[in-house]
Scaffold this motif. Structure first.
Motif, PDB file in Angstrom:
ATOM      1  N   SER A  62       0.844  -1.212   0.000  1.00  0.00           N
ATOM      2  CA  SER A  62       0.000   0.000   0.000  1.00  0.00           C
ATOM      3  C   SER A  62       0.873   1.253   0.000  1.00  0.00           C
ATOM      4  N   LEU A  79      -7.020   5.438   3.146  1.00  0.00           N
ATOM      5  CA  LEU A  79      -7.537   4.218   3.788  1.00  0.00           C
ATOM      6  C   LEU A  79      -8.910   3.839   3.247  1.00  0.00           C
ATOM      7  N   LEU A 121      -3.924   3.972  23.625  1.00  0.00           N
ATOM      8  CA  LEU A 121      -3.100   2.850  24.080  1.00  0.00           C
ATOM      9  C   LEU A 121      -1.618   3.229  24.190  1.00  0.00           C
ATOM     10  N   HIS A 133      -8.834  -7.602  13.226  1.00  0.00           N
ATOM     11  CA  HIS A 133      -8.762  -7.419  14.672  1.00  0.00           C
ATOM     12  C   HIS A 133      -9.913  -6.554  15.216  1.00  0.00           C
TER      13      HIS A 133
END
Ligand code: NZQ
Ligand code: ZN
Length: 384
Positions: free
Chosen positions: A40, A181, A250, A279
């Motif tokens: 990509s 994306l 995170l 995921h």
């Protein structure tokens, strides 16, 4: 609030054209291995930007890291590292490329046998090659943490490890990477970041109002900005806010001093291991089941989340919890992410396989370490 120690040394270079600053972050004489995915970055122009920024540097390449990176592929990269005397790793891609690079960094210097033991047996990482990252997909937070998740394809196993030694020295976050994306990856990223917050927030109260409000602010921002990114991929401000949310979700900041759950992730990884489900999507399947089955453990925080995030205050506690779960599912579905096992053609027999694994390992998970295989079965059956 619990006692804690906190250190996050990752330098973030955030914003438009920040890829051009890359060379200033890597030691001048470094022998660099640039690691990337299925290509990509060549289509999006990121490869060219990185190469322009690294002009004059010694750069070898390793491509072909797959989504949910394979141990087998990482070990091929370890061979290249050894043969070419590589001393700096540069990950260019999404969470999979970053996670693979972290594992390669640790495996290349592992001297105690098979590096798979770092993942499967929790063997400690004693040293690792230095690494940096150019992030192209906001989702995992891997750009600012020491975690990595690797799949052993032949055994259908997906395992995680963590070490401060594999935290990137720096991560470049250019929100314009979001522009290319596909919808599916944006939706996955919003759900992943959302559930990262939930794993550190939806537990039990320990009088930590600042952590709670930090967590809630990330959730609210994702709910506002995620749909804007989906509607208009070239909305720079929405892309930037989404990207920073995913990092903040995170990087350890909201985890300090509070209990953490992570059961949704541990169960979700099994769904990816057996069925290759993305995921983020596994989390959208499992989280509603965890909220349903662990409604007693989590009652106070579910009610707080429902009131502060969704304005749900009507009904008795059980009715409110049901409404809060339904509202959470509605949000995931509004992003185009289905939340039930049959939506992904997962047969009932997979539940048996997953439950057997937890039964054999005798693992107990969740913020109270009280979720055993019987409860995991209830959670998965709730999602049929
Ligand atoms: O492989 P390429 O060709 O690069 O394509 C990727 C891949 O197909 C593509 N992509 C990435 N950036 C793009 C792009 N396409 C167009 N434009 C761009 N700018 O997107 C696809 C998915 O990429 P991947 O890296 O697999 O996605 P994600 O970032 O969601 O990473 C998922 C992995 O991270 C792990 C997951 O388990 C999974 O293996 N996680 C890592 C965590 C961590 N390190 O802290 C925590 C998470 O909970 C998660 O477990
Ligand atoms: Zn995740």
């Amino acid at each position: 609030m619990y006692n804690f120690e906190f250190r996050n040394p990752v330098k973030i270079l955030f914003g438009k054209e920040s890829i051009s600053k890359l060379s200033g972050e890597i030691p001048a004489n470094a022998n660099i291995l640039m690691i990337y995915g299925g290509g990509s970055i060549k289509r999006t122009g990121v490869y060219d930007q990185v190469m322009a920024a690294l002009k004059g540097c010694t750069v070898a390449e390793f491509s072909g890291i797959e989504a949910n990176p394979h141990y087998e592929t990482c070990m091929e990269a370890v061979d290249v590292v050894k043969k070419k005397n590589i001393d700096f790793l540069l990950a260019v891609g999404g969470g999979s490329v970053l996670d693979a690079t972290k594992f390669i960094a640790a495996a290349a210097l592992y001297e105690n046998g098979d590096p798979w033991d770092i993942l499967a047996a929790g063997k400690p990482v004693e040293k690792a090659l230095p690494l940096g990252a150019v992030l192209t997909l906001p989702a995992t937070g891997s750009e600012m943490n020491g975690n990595s998740v690797i799949t052993r394809a032949e055994r259908q196993e997906k395992k995680a490890f963590g070490s401060p030694l594999v935290m990137p020295q720096f991560s470049v976050l250019d929100p314009e990477c979001v522009f290319t994306l596909p919808d599916r990856q944006v939706a996955n990223g919003v759900v992943d970041a959302f559930v990262h917050v939930m794993e550190q927030y939806l537990t039990f109260k320990v009088n930590s109002p600042l952590q709670d409000r930090l967590a809630e602010s990330i959730l609210t921002t994702l709910i506002e900005e995620g749909p804007k990114v989906l509607a208009d991929r070239k909305n720079y401000d929405a892309a930037a806010n989404f990207m920073w949310c995913a990092t903040m979700a995170l990087n350890g900041m909201i985890a300090v001093g509070v209990p953490q759950d992570w059961s949704t992730h541990v169960i979700g990884h099994e769904l990816t291991a057996f069925h290759g489900i993305d995921h983020g999507r596994t989390l959208a399947i499992v989280l509603p089941g965890v909220m349903h089955v662990k409604r007693d453990n989590k009652k106070d925080k579910i009610l707080q989340y429902g009131e502060r995030i969704w304005g749900i205050t009507a009904g008795n506690e059980d009715e409110r919890i049901d409404a809060i779960i339904a509202r959470t599912v509605e949000f995931f579905e509004s992003l185009g992410v289905p939340c039930r096992l049959p939506d992904y053609n997962v047969p009932e027999s997979t539940i048996t396989k997953i439950v057997d694994r937890f039964k054999q390992s005798e693992a107990k998970i969740g913020e109270k370490q009280d979720m055993d295989y019987l409860e995991i079965e209830k959670i998965l059956r709730d999602r049929l």
